[in-house]
Scaffold this active site. Structure first.
Site, PDB file in Angstrom:
ATOM      1  N   TYR A  56       0.880  -1.155   0.000  1.00  0.00           N
ATOM      2  CA  TYR A  56       0.000   0.000   0.000  1.00  0.00           C
ATOM      3  C   TYR A  56       0.922   1.209   0.000  1.00  0.00           C
ATOM      4  O   TYR A  56       1.359   1.685   1.047  1.00  0.00           O
ATOM      5  CB  TYR A  56      -0.918  -0.022   1.223  1.00  0.00           C
ATOM      6  CG  TYR A  56      -1.822   1.190   1.345  1.00  0.00           C
ATOM      7  CD1 TYR A  56      -2.363   1.803   0.225  1.00  0.00           C
ATOM      8  CD2 TYR A  56      -2.138   1.724   2.596  1.00  0.00           C
ATOM      9  CE1 TYR A  56      -3.181   2.912   0.334  1.00  0.00           C
ATOM     10  CE2 TYR A  56      -2.965   2.827   2.720  1.00  0.00           C
ATOM     11  CZ  TYR A  56      -3.477   3.419   1.596  1.00  0.00           C
ATOM     12  OH  TYR A  56      -4.293   4.526   1.712  1.00  0.00           O
ATOM     13  N   ASP A  89      -2.091  -1.203  -4.226  1.00  0.00           N
ATOM     14  CA  ASP A  89      -2.416   0.194  -4.487  1.00  0.00           C
ATOM     15  C   ASP A  89      -1.097   0.940  -4.518  1.00  0.00           C
ATOM     16  O   ASP A  89      -0.539   1.260  -3.468  1.00  0.00           O
ATOM     17  CB  ASP A  89      -3.345   0.726  -3.388  1.00  0.00           C
ATOM     18  CG  ASP A  89      -3.681   2.193  -3.569  1.00  0.00           C
ATOM     19  OD1 ASP A  89      -3.160   2.826  -4.511  1.00  0.00           O
ATOM     20  OD2 ASP A  89      -4.455   2.733  -2.741  1.00  0.00           O
TER      21      ASP A  89
END
Length: 358
Positions: free
Chosen positions: A176, A216
């Site tokens: 992330y 992400d």
């Protein structure tokens, strides 16, 4: 009205659990074991909320696609420990009655079909912020799992941003990546620059095995990766304009971020699996993040969730797909990100031997 999670009745599952024997189920570990070939990455934007509100639809998606590995970001559950106890960033907190109840909800959900067939690793922040999780089918047990870019067994990255799983012939990196932010601050531009530098260092130190990097990544590499390039290129927060024009625009679409991302891909010899297969714009289902359907970001979308694979693996890419579509967030399962999937062909014996020897 919100739909809260309820345990699935024994005879109430419309999606039967697909078999995948683990060593504990009687398969000798390491003998004729196949490695994962089907992957999903997803920023859940609070996994607990997805369990409470969107579990039926999400479970159907997982059952239908039947991934070997599920990489989650932004799980937003706090790590265990605190108040005199050492933090355990790999364990969900149950330090209060409310947190115990939330942990029970998550654990109950992950024990039901189709999720009961996976082993789960967590890397969590100290509060309900960020955090990642990795679900791997039990028959694909990785050799080692790390929680940092330095491959140190006991260390977790701040905010639980990394899980690194090492398999026989490749490594899987779930991240992330931190948002660039809007200003030249320690927790914005500077943090992202340091992160990108460390990623380059990580790639140079782990080139002995092919890599699958997913998650992400908080950047849209090219103009084709956003729905409205002019909008994102000129976006401002409260009228603020950074002094360096290379830092101007929407976080994730500033010239400096995009240039560094290109360098990362070049230095790491990485291939963008989605763009490798999809050369043309797709305004309906070519983006992984979508703005709020209400407000100025309605209809504004970005592709910031990726599967990047080492060049050695590019010929094995069968499909890479974003499973959300439209500006009404169809297939997003309550998040502002949709799941992204990758499927690889099974390696030939020659390819496996060549990858291991190299």
């Amino acid at each position: 009205m919100k739909r809260f999670f309820k345990p699935i009745e024994k005879d109430g599952s419309s999606a039967p659990k697909k078999p995948c024997l683990s060593p504990e189920d009687g398969v000798e570990e390491g003998k004729n074991q196949k490695e994962p070939t089907k992957f999903v990455t997803w920023n859940a934007n609070s996994f607990l909320l997805r369990v409470k509100n969107d579990w039926s639809e999400l479970s159907k998606f997982v059952s239908d696609f039947d991934p070997d590995v599920i990489a989650l970001q932004e799980v937003r559950m706090p790590a265990a420990g605190g108040k005199g106890k050492p933090k355990n960033y790999g364990e969900l907190s149950d330090d209060t009655k409310a947190l115990r109840e939330e942990k029970q909800i998550l654990m109950r959900a992950l024990s039901t079909p189709p999720f009961g067939n996976y082993r789960v690793w967590w890397s969590l922040a100290e509060s309900k912020y960020a955090g990642t999780a990795l679900l791997v089918k039990k028959c694909f047990k990785p050799h080692k799992v790390y929680f940092n870019l330095d491959k140190l067994a006991s260390k977790h990255e701040p905010d639980g941003r990394v899980i690194l799983a090492e398999f026989e012939t490749f490594r899987l990196l779930n991240t992330y990546s931190p948002n660039n932010g809007w200003k030249e601050e320690e927790n914005a531009f500077q943090r992202r620059r340091k992160w990108d530098k460390r990623i380059v260092e990580f790639l140079s130190q782990t080139s002995d095995k092919p890599l699958i990097w997913c998650g992400d990544l908080n950047v849209s590499h090219e103009e084709i990766d956003v729905s409205h390039p002019d909008f994102f290129a000129t976006a401002k927060l409260n009228g603020y304009v950074p002094p360096n024009k290379e830092d101007c625009g929407q976080p994730g679409f500033t010239p400096s971020e995009r240039a560094r991302f290109g360098t990362i891909m070049k230095e790491g010899r990485l291939v963008d699996a989605y763009r490798y297969l999809h050369k043309e714009p797709d305004m309906e289902s070519g983006f992984s993040w979508s703005g709020n359907p209400i407000g100025k970001y309605r209809g504004k979308r970005m592709r910031i969730d990726y599967f990047l694979v080492s060049e050695q693996l590019k010929d094995r890419i069968v499909s890479c797909k974003m499973h959300g579509r439209g500006i009404e967030l169809e297939g997003f399962y309550g998040s502002d990100h949709c799941p992204v999937s990758l499927e690889l062909s099974k390696p030939s014996s020659y390819t496996e031997e060549n990858q291991v020897s190299n």
